[in-house]
Design a protein around this motif. Structure first.
Motif, PDB file in Angstrom:
ATOM      1  N   THR A   1      -5.340   9.552 -21.348  1.00  0.00           N
ATOM      2  CA  THR A   1      -4.433   9.861 -22.464  1.00  0.00           C
ATOM      3  C   THR A   1      -3.113   9.099 -22.364  1.00  0.00           C
ATOM      4  O   THR A   1      -2.297   9.172 -23.280  1.00  0.00           O
ATOM      5  N   GLU A   2      -2.909   8.397 -21.260  1.00  0.00           N
ATOM      6  CA  GLU A   2      -1.626   7.736 -21.026  1.00  0.00           C
ATOM      7  C   GLU A   2      -1.773   6.215 -20.992  1.00  0.00           C
ATOM      8  O   GLU A   2      -2.737   5.699 -20.416  1.00  0.00           O
ATOM      9  N   PRO A   3      -0.815   5.497 -21.582  1.00  0.00           N
ATOM     10  CA  PRO A   3      -0.830   4.033 -21.456  1.00  0.00           C
ATOM     11  C   PRO A   3      -0.359   3.613 -20.071  1.00  0.00           C
ATOM     12  O   PRO A   3       0.405   4.322 -19.422  1.00  0.00           O
ATOM     13  N   VAL A   4      -0.858   2.481 -19.623  1.00  0.00           N
ATOM     14  CA  VAL A   4      -0.434   1.915 -18.344  1.00  0.00           C
ATOM     15  C   VAL A   4       0.622   0.853 -18.620  1.00  0.00           C
ATOM     16  O   VAL A   4       0.345  -0.138 -19.296  1.00  0.00           O
TER      17      VAL A   4
ATOM     18  N   LEU B   1       0.827  -1.205   0.000  1.00  0.00           N
ATOM     19  CA  LEU B   1       0.000   0.000   0.000  1.00  0.00           C
ATOM     20  C   LEU B   1       0.859   1.252   0.000  1.00  0.00           C
ATOM     21  O   LEU B   1       0.560   2.229  -0.708  1.00  0.00           O
ATOM     22  N   GLN B   2       1.945   1.245   0.760  1.00  0.00           N
ATOM     23  CA  GLN B   2       2.840   2.397   0.791  1.00  0.00           C
ATOM     24  C   GLN B   2       3.469   2.651  -0.578  1.00  0.00           C
ATOM     25  O   GLN B   2       3.542   3.783  -1.046  1.00  0.00           O
ATOM     26  N   LEU B   3       3.923   1.567  -1.219  1.00  0.00           N
ATOM     27  CA  LEU B   3       4.507   1.696  -2.558  1.00  0.00           C
ATOM     28  C   LEU B   3       3.468   2.207  -3.547  1.00  0.00           C
ATOM     29  O   LEU B   3       3.768   3.044  -4.413  1.00  0.00           O
ATOM     30  N   PHE B   4       2.248   1.709  -3.428  1.00  0.00           N
ATOM     31  CA  PHE B   4       1.185   2.155  -4.315  1.00  0.00           C
ATOM     32  C   PHE B   4       0.910   3.647  -4.114  1.00  0.00           C
ATOM     33  O   PHE B   4       0.754   4.399  -5.086  1.00  0.00           O
ATOM     34  N   ARG B   5       0.855   4.098  -2.866  1.00  0.00           N
ATOM     35  CA  ARG B   5       0.592   5.509  -2.595  1.00  0.00           C
ATOM     36  C   ARG B   5       1.702   6.389  -3.153  1.00  0.00           C
ATOM     37  O   ARG B   5       1.446   7.503  -3.622  1.00  0.00           O
ATOM     38  N   GLN B   6       2.943   5.907  -3.091  1.00  0.00           N
ATOM     39  CA  GLN B   6       4.046   6.650  -3.705  1.00  0.00           C
ATOM     40  C   GLN B   6       3.829   6.787  -5.207  1.00  0.00           C
ATOM     41  O   GLN B   6       4.051   7.849  -5.786  1.00  0.00           O
ATOM     42  N   ASP B   7       3.409   5.702  -5.841  1.00  0.00           N
ATOM     43  CA  ASP B   7       3.120   5.732  -7.280  1.00  0.00           C
ATOM     44  C   ASP B   7       2.033   6.752  -7.607  1.00  0.00           C
ATOM     45  O   ASP B   7       2.156   7.521  -8.568  1.00  0.00           O
ATOM     46  N   ILE B   8       0.962   6.735  -6.829  1.00  0.00           N
ATOM     47  CA  ILE B   8      -0.146   7.660  -7.073  1.00  0.00           C
ATOM     48  C   ILE B   8       0.295   9.101  -6.866  1.00  0.00           C
ATOM     49  O   ILE B   8      -0.084  10.012  -7.623  1.00  0.00           O
ATOM     50  N   HIS B   9       1.128   9.332  -5.847  1.00  0.00           N
ATOM     51  CA  HIS B   9       1.643  10.690  -5.595  1.00  0.00           C
ATOM     52  C   HIS B   9       2.463  11.176  -6.788  1.00  0.00           C
ATOM     53  O   HIS B   9       2.306  12.340  -7.223  1.00  0.00           O
ATOM     54  N   LEU B  10       3.309  10.300  -7.329  1.00  0.00           N
ATOM     55  CA  LEU B  10       4.109  10.675  -8.502  1.00  0.00           C
ATOM     56  C   LEU B  10       3.221  10.932  -9.718  1.00  0.00           C
ATOM     57  O   LEU B  10       3.471  11.856 -10.501  1.00  0.00           O
ATOM     58  N   LEU B  11       2.180  10.107  -9.880  1.00  0.00           N
ATOM     59  CA  LEU B  11       1.243  10.315 -10.978  1.00  0.00           C
ATOM     60  C   LEU B  11       0.572  11.687 -10.871  1.00  0.00           C
ATOM     61  O   LEU B  11       0.470  12.429 -11.864  1.00  0.00           O
ATOM     62  N   LYS B  12       0.131  12.041  -9.685  1.00  0.00           N
ATOM     63  CA  LYS B  12      -0.550  13.313  -9.484  1.00  0.00           C
ATOM     64  C   LYS B  12       0.398  14.487  -9.713  1.00  0.00           C
ATOM     65  O   LYS B  12       0.001  15.512 -10.287  1.00  0.00           O
ATOM     66  N   GLU B  13       1.658  14.349  -9.265  1.00  0.00           N
ATOM     67  CA  GLU B  13       2.635  15.416  -9.497  1.00  0.00           C
ATOM     68  C   GLU B  13       2.887  15.606 -10.989  1.00  0.00           C
ATOM     69  O   GLU B  13       2.975  16.744 -11.482  1.00  0.00           O
ATOM     70  N   LYS B  14       2.990  14.500 -11.713  1.00  0.00           N
ATOM     71  CA  LYS B  14       3.205  14.560 -13.157  1.00  0.00           C
ATOM     72  C   LYS B  14       2.021  15.226 -13.849  1.00  0.00           C
ATOM     73  O   LYS B  14       2.198  16.088 -14.732  1.00  0.00           O
ATOM     74  N   GLN B  15       0.808  14.856 -13.459  1.00  0.00           N
ATOM     75  CA  GLN B  15      -0.389  15.436 -14.060  1.00  0.00           C
ATOM     76  C   GLN B  15      -0.492  16.929 -13.745  1.00  0.00           C
ATOM     77  O   GLN B  15      -0.834  17.737 -14.618  1.00  0.00           O
ATOM     78  N   GLU B  16      -0.172  17.301 -12.512  1.00  0.00           N
ATOM     79  CA  GLU B  16      -0.213  18.718 -12.130  1.00  0.00           C
ATOM     80  C   GLU B  16       0.807  19.526 -12.914  1.00  0.00           C
ATOM     81  O   GLU B  16       0.529  20.652 -13.341  1.00  0.00           O
ATOM     82  N   TYR B  17       1.965  18.944 -13.123  1.00  0.00           N
ATOM     83  CA  TYR B  17       3.034  19.627 -13.887  1.00  0.00           C
ATOM     84  C   TYR B  17       2.560  19.953 -15.300  1.00  0.00           C
ATOM     85  O   TYR B  17       2.749  21.062 -15.804  1.00  0.00           O
TER      86      TYR B  17
ATOM     87  N   ILE C   1      -4.105  -3.474  -8.909  1.00  0.00           N
ATOM     88  CA  ILE C   1      -4.058  -3.364 -10.368  1.00  0.00           C
ATOM     89  C   ILE C   1      -5.067  -2.345 -10.875  1.00  0.00           C
ATOM     90  O   ILE C   1      -4.726  -1.410 -11.615  1.00  0.00           O
ATOM     91  N   VAL C   2      -6.322  -2.487 -10.481  1.00  0.00           N
ATOM     92  CA  VAL C   2      -7.344  -1.601 -11.045  1.00  0.00           C
ATOM     93  C   VAL C   2      -7.249  -0.184 -10.465  1.00  0.00           C
ATOM     94  O   VAL C   2      -7.621   0.787 -11.143  1.00  0.00           O
ATOM     95  N   ALA C   3      -6.735  -0.034  -9.239  1.00  0.00           N
ATOM     96  CA  ALA C   3      -6.578   1.298  -8.675  1.00  0.00           C
ATOM     97  C   ALA C   3      -5.541   2.099  -9.468  1.00  0.00           C
ATOM     98  O   ALA C   3      -5.711   3.302  -9.698  1.00  0.00           O
ATOM     99  N   LYS C   4      -4.460   1.428  -9.890  1.00  0.00           N
ATOM    100  CA  LYS C   4      -3.446   2.119 -10.704  1.00  0.00           C
ATOM    101  C   LYS C   4      -4.063   2.597 -12.017  1.00  0.00           C
ATOM    102  O   LYS C   4      -3.802   3.710 -12.480  1.00  0.00           O
ATOM    103  N   ILE C   5      -4.922   1.779 -12.600  1.00  0.00           N
ATOM    104  CA  ILE C   5      -5.596   2.160 -13.849  1.00  0.00           C
ATOM    105  C   ILE C   5      -6.577   3.296 -13.587  1.00  0.00           C
ATOM    106  O   ILE C   5      -6.691   4.237 -14.382  1.00  0.00           O
ATOM    107  N   SER C   6      -7.284   3.228 -12.470  1.00  0.00           N
ATOM    108  CA  SER C   6      -8.274   4.238 -12.123  1.00  0.00           C
ATOM    109  C   SER C   6      -7.656   5.619 -11.994  1.00  0.00           C
ATOM    110  O   SER C   6      -8.295   6.625 -12.327  1.00  0.00           O
ATOM    111  N   PHE C   7      -6.401   5.697 -11.529  1.00  0.00           N
ATOM    112  CA  PHE C   7      -5.745   6.980 -11.286  1.00  0.00           C
ATOM    113  C   PHE C   7      -4.788   7.398 -12.400  1.00  0.00           C
ATOM    114  O   PHE C   7      -4.107   8.415 -12.282  1.00  0.00           O
ATOM    115  N   THR C   8      -4.720   6.620 -13.475  1.00  0.00           N
ATOM    116  CA  THR C   8      -3.889   6.991 -14.624  1.00  0.00           C
ATOM    117  C   THR C   8      -4.761   7.675 -15.672  1.00  0.00           C
ATOM    118  O   THR C   8      -5.857   7.201 -15.981  1.00  0.00           O
TER     119      THR C   8
END
Length: 310
Positions: A270-273, A93-109, A260-267
């Protein structure tokens, strides 16, 4: 004769209860070194032998076993095993949250033109419909979806009933992501690993994917995860699943579909997973899970301005 049968059954049940082998008991299989903990779901007589129907406590595995191959697992051992799995889940869960945080930072950028513009925007993650053959696992998954922030509807449904129910459920919930899971197992005595008839529930998962694809054929309009422990991976992918289990016919953890599906839900749509990015933070990894290139389903909108009452 019936009275004798009832008496015999009562004596056997009493004997099993004294051994700790009863419905909902936690047991291990002696012939497998008690490597997986199971719940006893039912006790039946098969070919004159008392046989327990088992569901894995942490793995999406269904099995049957002679009673004399089972041993009760005491409370101390259950707590120890439970702590080990909860620790692994928290790490994942911690690793997943790190991934989501990076995704959100990239999208905000990108949305703010490298932070040069002050834009107010909102995001809509993909909605999940989670169809599960085990109500206990379903609740565990729903709790994790809530912690992560994924919008989800959960439905408990026996694996055999899933193909008939899925069209109406898709109409009702209109999901972006569909999870079809429960319990499964490969039996060597029933055939080769390539023979779908040798699996307990894989054929029902395949039929359910087929029915879902009749409703929504496009792989990116409805993303599907399908399968459980040891499921027939190739058949599920060929039927139209984006992700499935189990390439090496190994057990998968009860919560792996959520990651698996949470990563897709937050990507973003316009971007491939990247398949490896999805699998690397699961508890099972690429031996138990696999998939094909898929786009995310998150959408961004603007402006975001809360309405203030006059």
């Amino acid at each position: 004769m019936k009275r004798i049968t009832y008496l015999e059954d009562a004596l056997v049940l009493m004997e099993l209860t004294n051994l700790g082998i009863e419905i909902n008991a936690t047991v291990g299989r002696l012939s497998y070194g008690c490597d997986v903990l199971f719940r006893v779901i039912d006790i039946k007589e098969v070919n004159g032998q008392k046989t327990a129907i088992l569901f894995g406590e942490d793995y999406r595995l269904m099995a049957d076993s002679p009673i004399d191959d089972l041993t009760p697992i005491d409370k101390k051992e259950r707590i120890r095993r439970n702590q080990e799995f909860r620790s692994l889940e928290e790490q994942s869960l911690q690793l997943f949250r790190q991934d989501i945080h990076l995704l959100k930072e990239k999208q905000e950028y990108h949305k703010t033109n490298a932070y040069r513009e002050d834009l107010n925007y909102f995001q809509i993650p993909g909605r999940v419909l989670h169809l599960d053959g085990d109500p206990t696992y379903l609740q565990k998954c729903l709790d994790l979806y809530e912690r992560i922030g994924v919008p989800v509807n959960g439905v408990h449904c026996k694996e055999k009933e899933m193909p008939e129910r899925i069209p109406a459920l898709i109409e009702q919930y209109r999901p972006h992501i569909l999870v079809i899971t429960g319990h499964d197992a490969y039996s060597k005595s029933k055939g080769k690993k390539s023979d779908i008839g040798a699996y307990r529930h894989s054929r029902y998962f395949v039929k359910t994917v087929n029915e879902a694809r009749r409703k929504v054929p496009h792989l990116d309009q409805l993303v599907i995860f399908a399968g459980a422990c040891q499921s027939h991976f190739e058949s599920l992918i060929h039927a139209g699943a984006n992700f499935a289990s189990s390439p090496q016919r190994v057990n998968i953890h009860a919560l792996d579909p959520v990651y698996i599906v949470a990563k897709i839900s937050f990507t973003a749509f316009t971007e491939p997973v990247n398949v490896w990015d999805v699998l690397r933070n699961t508890l099972t990894g690429d031996k138990g899970l696999g998939g094909i290139e898929t786009r995310g389903v998150l959408r961004t909108g603007m402006p975001f301005k809360p309405v203030v009452d006059d």
